[in-house]
Write an enzyme that holds these catalytic residues in place. Structure first.
Site, PDB file in Angstrom:
ATOM      1  N   SER A  92     -97.043-124.221 -33.268  1.00 21.25           N
ATOM      2  CA  SER A  92     -97.710-124.787 -34.492  1.00 21.25           C
ATOM      3  C   SER A  92     -99.311-124.908 -33.967  1.00 21.25           C
ATOM      4  O   SER A  92     -99.701-125.018 -32.827  1.00 21.25           O
ATOM      5  CB  SER A  92     -97.361-126.347 -34.409  1.00 21.25           C
ATOM      6  OG  SER A  92     -98.040-127.078 -35.441  1.00 21.25           O
ATOM      7  N   GLY A 131     -99.576-128.297 -38.005  1.00 20.27           N
ATOM      8  CA  GLY A 131     -99.009-129.964 -38.069  1.00 20.27           C
ATOM      9  C   GLY A 131     -99.370-130.506 -39.504  1.00 20.27           C
ATOM     10  O   GLY A 131    -100.390-130.178 -40.077  1.00 20.27           O
ATOM     11  N   ASN A 175    -108.862-127.541 -27.708  1.00 20.75           N
ATOM     12  CA  ASN A 175    -108.952-127.619 -28.929  1.00 20.75           C
ATOM     13  C   ASN A 175    -108.930-129.127 -29.313  1.00 20.75           C
ATOM     14  O   ASN A 175    -108.067-130.020 -28.644  1.00 20.75           O
ATOM     15  CB  ASN A 175    -108.015-126.774 -29.729  1.00 20.75           C
ATOM     16  CG  ASN A 175    -106.795-127.804 -30.090  1.00 20.75           C
ATOM     17  OD1 ASN A 175    -106.976-128.309 -31.094  1.00 20.75           O
ATOM     18  ND2 ASN A 175    -105.899-127.310 -29.314  1.00 20.75           N
ATOM     19  N   VAL A 204    -109.088-130.077 -32.677  1.00 25.92           N
ATOM     20  CA  VAL A 204    -109.042-129.518 -34.500  1.00 25.92           C
ATOM     21  C   VAL A 204    -108.834-130.961 -35.141  1.00 25.92           C
ATOM     22  O   VAL A 204    -109.176-131.260 -36.006  1.00 25.92           O
ATOM     23  CB  VAL A 204    -108.162-128.551 -34.811  1.00 25.92           C
ATOM     24  CG1 VAL A 204    -108.071-128.491 -36.465  1.00 25.92           C
ATOM     25  CG2 VAL A 204    -108.564-127.442 -34.067  1.00 25.92           C
ATOM     26  N   GLY A 205    -107.730-131.722 -34.717  1.00 22.54           N
ATOM     27  CA  GLY A 205    -107.551-132.923 -35.045  1.00 22.54           C
ATOM     28  C   GLY A 205    -106.517-132.904 -36.284  1.00 22.54           C
ATOM     29  O   GLY A 205    -106.847-133.567 -37.335  1.00 22.54           O
ATOM     30  N   LEU A 206    -105.581-132.019 -36.408  1.00 18.14           N
ATOM     31  CA  LEU A 206    -104.540-131.973 -37.259  1.00 18.14           C
ATOM     32  C   LEU A 206    -105.330-131.859 -38.905  1.00 18.14           C
ATOM     33  O   LEU A 206    -104.739-132.376 -39.629  1.00 18.14           O
ATOM     34  CB  LEU A 206    -103.623-133.173 -37.222  1.00 18.14           C
ATOM     35  CG  LEU A 206    -103.031-133.477 -35.901  1.00 18.14           C
ATOM     36  CD1 LEU A 206    -102.227-134.710 -35.826  1.00 18.14           C
ATOM     37  CD2 LEU A 206    -102.037-132.324 -35.833  1.00 18.14           C
ATOM     38  N   CYS A 219     -98.933-137.741 -31.141  1.00 17.37           N
ATOM     39  CA  CYS A 219     -99.902-138.551 -32.174  1.00 17.37           C
ATOM     40  C   CYS A 219     -99.970-140.185 -31.711  1.00 17.37           C
ATOM     41  O   CYS A 219     -99.033-140.765 -31.436  1.00 17.37           O
ATOM     42  CB  CYS A 219     -99.490-138.356 -33.529  1.00 17.37           C
ATOM     43  SG  CYS A 219     -99.228-136.781 -34.129  1.00 17.37           S
ATOM     44  N   ILE A 240     -94.453-127.458 -23.535  1.00 16.40           N
ATOM     45  CA  ILE A 240     -95.234-128.593 -23.627  1.00 16.40           C
ATOM     46  C   ILE A 240     -96.207-128.557 -24.834  1.00 16.40           C
ATOM     47  O   ILE A 240     -96.654-127.376 -24.929  1.00 16.40           O
ATOM     48  CB  ILE A 240     -96.022-128.856 -21.958  1.00 16.40           C
ATOM     49  CG1 ILE A 240     -96.855-127.645 -21.904  1.00 16.40           C
ATOM     50  CG2 ILE A 240     -94.880-129.039 -21.129  1.00 16.40           C
ATOM     51  CD1 ILE A 240     -97.845-127.792 -20.599  1.00 16.40           C
TER      52      ILE A 240
END
Length: 304
Positions: free
Chosen positions: A21, A46, A69, A71-73, A130, A191
């Protein structure tokens, strides 16, 4: 003929190679480079309950043997995925798996219920790294109790294959894996990224806007391999291994450690055809070593 097919509980994969993902978009971005239908499965980026813009830039940084990274979803939310993206990818002749992310148990459950209604999505991957906003920002996957609670709630709402993606930023990942297995997970993937950071010596400031981010790439492979090995000895459900897989040899090592399937992540940014090369490389390895079925390799290293 070499048998490359594997099963993740009820989910049948034509081969063990999947995408991770956040590294493969929704598959459409790679259509000019590969036949997406050759893959065992793709895990789309995500998906959250509502639109997220992600973190401020800069949010990616190269590191020795890897990348960070934060990116923050960033995504348009589950409703936009169903209305605008799903119709354009549902024709792929492979398993399409949605990575589900949330900040509360209710958000996870709501997304899972909506994805459950989609005929051509046979599985979800629950990202429990999260932050749980109702518990002060602690990630769901960092304690057995919180991991169990979110998986148990989603299991009641979701009837298809439920994969749970585990965080490596814990003391004992095998205990977390056992907790989600007990809560009804059909499989675990591991992981997720390791927590790291980078500092620019010239500006004397952290590189990422968020200070820390997720480390991926070849640098994390030994850690990922060790964790797959540990979890294989602790659970009965299938494992999907990922973390620094760059070629067929890496993939085979994860199978030998106990993974039933693997996901390719950071390598997609370097070579958009890497997944197909890994499938071909696994088949070549099996032919060279007289392996008739890929299932012969799963967990083989535990014999020693």
């Amino acid at each position: 003929m070499i048998q490359l097919a594997v099963n993740i509980k009820e989910l049948a994969l034509k081969n063990p190679v999947m995408t991770a993902s956040g590294t493969f978009g929704y598959g459409t971005e790679f259509e000019d480079f590969i036949d997406v239908g050759r893959l065992g499965g793709i895990v789309v980026k995500g998906t959250t309950g509502s639109r997220r813009e992600g973190n401020p830039y800069p949010r990616m940084a190269e590191t020795p043997a890897g990348m960070l990274n934060a990116v923050g979803l960033q995504n348009k939310g589950v409703d936009a995925f169903i209305a605008d993206i799903y119709p354009n990818i549902r024709h792929y002749q492979t398993n399409i798996i949605v990575n589900v992310s949330g900040s509360t148990i209710d958000e996870y459950v709501s997304i899972a219920e909506k994805i459950n209604a989609l005929d051509d999505i046979p599985a979800i991957e629950l990202n429990i790294s999260c932050p749980n906003v109702k518990e002060g920002g602690m990630a769901f996957g960092t304690s057995c109790s919180s991991a169990h609670h979110v998986v148990e709630a989603v299991r009641k709402a979701y009837s298809k294959t439920l994969i749970v993606k585990l965080s490596p930023n814990v003391g004992n990942i095998a205990e977390i894996a056992m907790a989600v297995e007990d809560a009804g997970a059909d499989s675990v993937s591991l992981i997720n990224t390791l927590l790291g950071m980078a500092i620019d010596a010239n500006t004397r400031k952290p590189v990422l806007s968020t200070i820390t981010g997720g480390l991926s790439g070849p640098a994390v492979k030994p850690v990922a391999l060790r964790m797959v090995w540990q979890v294989y000895k602790a659970v009965r459900i299938p494992i999907i291994g990922l973390g620094g897989i760059m070629n067929a040899t890496d993939a085979i090592e994860f199978l030998l450690a106990g993974a039933t399937a693997i996901q390719v992540g950071t390598a997609n940014f370097i070579d958009p055809q890497v997944t197909i090369k890994i499938i071909d490389g696994i088949e070549e390895y099996c032919g060279r070593h007289g392996v008739k079925s890929i299932n012969e390799l799963i967990g083989y290293a535990h014999k020693y």
